[in-house]
Design an enzyme around this catalytic site. Structure first.
Site, PDB file in Angstrom:
ATOM      1  N   ASN A  62       0.830  -1.213   0.000  1.00 26.63           N
ATOM      2  CA  ASN A  62       0.000   0.000   0.000  1.00 26.63           C
ATOM      3  C   ASN A  62       0.860   1.257   0.000  1.00 26.63           C
ATOM      4  O   ASN A  62       1.940   1.290   0.577  1.00 26.63           O
ATOM      5  CB  ASN A  62      -1.033  -0.004   1.125  1.00 26.63           C
ATOM      6  CG  ASN A  62      -0.467  -0.220   2.515  1.00 26.63           C
ATOM      7  OD1 ASN A  62       0.484  -0.957   2.706  1.00 26.63           O
ATOM      8  ND2 ASN A  62      -1.061   0.427   3.494  1.00 26.63           N
ATOM      9  N   GLU A  64       0.449   5.433   0.500  1.00 24.42           N
ATOM     10  CA  GLU A  64      -0.449   6.485   0.990  1.00 24.42           C
ATOM     11  C   GLU A  64       0.064   7.868   0.587  1.00 24.42           C
ATOM     12  O   GLU A  64       1.176   8.005   0.079  1.00 24.42           O
ATOM     13  CB  GLU A  64      -0.569   6.366   2.518  1.00 24.42           C
ATOM     14  CG  GLU A  64      -1.183   5.021   2.920  1.00 24.42           C
ATOM     15  CD  GLU A  64      -1.411   4.869   4.414  1.00 24.42           C
ATOM     16  OE1 GLU A  64      -0.922   5.710   5.202  1.00 24.42           O
ATOM     17  OE2 GLU A  64      -2.090   3.885   4.790  1.00 24.42           O
ATOM     18  N   CYS A  73      -4.312   0.543  -2.229  1.00 24.52           N
ATOM     19  CA  CYS A  73      -4.130  -0.715  -1.506  1.00 24.52           C
ATOM     20  C   CYS A  73      -3.059  -1.577  -2.179  1.00 24.52           C
ATOM     21  O   CYS A  73      -2.861  -1.514  -3.401  1.00 24.52           O
ATOM     22  CB  CYS A  73      -5.428  -1.516  -1.502  1.00 24.52           C
ATOM     23  SG  CYS A  73      -6.750  -0.811  -0.531  1.00 24.52           S
ATOM     24  N   GLU A  75      -3.135  -4.741  -2.819  1.00 29.07           N
ATOM     25  CA  GLU A  75      -3.637  -5.722  -3.783  1.00 29.07           C
ATOM     26  C   GLU A  75      -3.805  -5.110  -5.165  1.00 29.07           C
ATOM     27  O   GLU A  75      -3.522  -5.748  -6.177  1.00 29.07           O
ATOM     28  CB  GLU A  75      -4.991  -6.280  -3.308  1.00 29.07           C
ATOM     29  CG  GLU A  75      -4.936  -7.054  -1.996  1.00 29.07           C
ATOM     30  CD  GLU A  75      -5.099  -6.188  -0.746  1.00 29.07           C
ATOM     31  OE1 GLU A  75      -4.722  -4.993  -0.777  1.00 29.07           O
ATOM     32  OE2 GLU A  75      -5.587  -6.714   0.259  1.00 29.07           O
ATOM     33  N   CYS A 112      -9.993  -5.583   0.916  1.00 29.70           N
ATOM     34  CA  CYS A 112     -11.159  -4.705   1.045  1.00 29.70           C
ATOM     35  C   CYS A 112     -12.107  -4.911  -0.144  1.00 29.70           C
ATOM     36  O   CYS A 112     -11.755  -5.538  -1.153  1.00 29.70           O
ATOM     37  CB  CYS A 112     -10.718  -3.245   1.137  1.00 29.70           C
ATOM     38  SG  CYS A 112     -10.231  -2.528  -0.449  1.00 29.70           S
TER      39      CYS A 112
HETATM   40  N1  THU Z   1      -5.228  -1.469   2.679  1.00 28.54           N
HETATM   41  C1  THU Z   1      -4.706  -2.338   1.770  1.00 28.54           C
HETATM   42  O1  THU Z   1      -3.573  -2.160   1.287  1.00 28.54           O
HETATM   43  N2  THU Z   1      -5.452  -3.399   1.397  1.00 28.54           N
HETATM   44  C2  THU Z   1      -6.708  -3.662   1.858  1.00 28.54           C
HETATM   45  O2  THU Z   1      -7.357  -4.578   1.379  1.00 28.54           O
HETATM   46  C3  THU Z   1      -7.264  -2.849   2.937  1.00 28.54           C
HETATM   47  C4  THU Z   1      -6.529  -1.632   3.278  1.00 28.54           C
HETATM   48  C5  THU Z   1      -4.438  -0.294   3.055  1.00 28.54           C
HETATM   49  C6  THU Z   1      -5.010   1.005   2.559  1.00 28.54           C
HETATM   50  C7  THU Z   1      -4.445   1.990   3.557  1.00 28.54           C
HETATM   51  O3  THU Z   1      -3.157   2.387   3.109  1.00 28.54           O
HETATM   52  C8  THU Z   1      -4.299   1.163   4.831  1.00 28.54           C
HETATM   53  O4  THU Z   1      -4.348  -0.194   4.454  1.00 28.54           O
HETATM   54  C9  THU Z   1      -5.374   1.427   5.860  1.00 28.54           C
HETATM   55  O5  THU Z   1      -6.644   1.313   5.325  1.00 28.54           O
END
Ligand code: THU
Length: 160
Positions: A62, A64, A73, A75, A112
């Site tokens: 991930n 940000e 994310c 994935e 998610c």
């Molecule tokens: N996140 C993912 O990388 N994958 C998911 O399936 C759920 C959430 C990340 C997004 C964000 O950077 C952090 O986790 C918190 O939500």
């Protein structure tokens, strides 16, 4: 009126040592990817690793930004990296691991909803299911036989 029931099943392993050699290697790649995640705001680190039919393993984590919604994310970083590098090469498996510096993540963390939707596009297109394995930082691992088993009543291009 009728009632329908949709059920799903998964295998739960007690920890990474119970996985097959191939699954173990893929999960280790997801863990390595997780350690390189850029998540200074949520402090929730996710790594994903895809095994492709050509033997390549594609990793993502991930990413940000200070403008919170403008992140991505693990994935989706991984699937888009795979599809943009090796278009039309089938996905065999996806492994995911998540950790946090706020609290120990010791339960399996599934992808998610937005990632499930995005990933479903590729499973449908390749006309073959791919396995999904997910865990936290330590502890149990959930393994499903397909992505769509994680997405009942899903939306797809046939509705358009
Ligand atoms: N996140 C993912 O990388 N994958 C998911 O399936 C759920 C959430 C990340 C997004 C964000 O950077 C952090 O986790 C918190 O939500």
């Amino acid at each position: 009126m009728k009632k329908i029931e949709i059920s799903t099943s998964a295998i739960v392993y007690k920890d990474i040592s119970e996985l097959s050699a191939e699954d173990n290697l893929l999960m280790k790649k997801a863990i390595e990817a997780r350690k390189k995640a850029y998540a200074p705001y949520s402090k929730f680190y996710v790594g994903a690793a895809l095994l492709l039919e050509n033997g390549e393993i594609i990793e993502g984590n991930n990413q940000e930004s200070a403008a919170y919604p403008s992140g991505m994310c693990a994935e989706r970083v991984a699937i888009w990296k795979a599809s943009s590098t090796y278009p039309n090469v089938k996905i065999i498996k996806l492994a995911i691991s998540a950790s946090s510096t706020i609290a120990k993540v010791n339960t399996p963390i599934g992808p998610c909803g937005a990632c499930r939707q995005t990933l479903s596009e590729y499973e449908i297109n390749q006309k073959a299911p791919f396995k999904v394995l997910f865990m936290g930082e330590v502890g149990e691992i959930v393994k499903t036989s397909s992505l769509l088993s994680l997405l009942p009543f899903s939306f797809d291009s046939s509705y358009l």
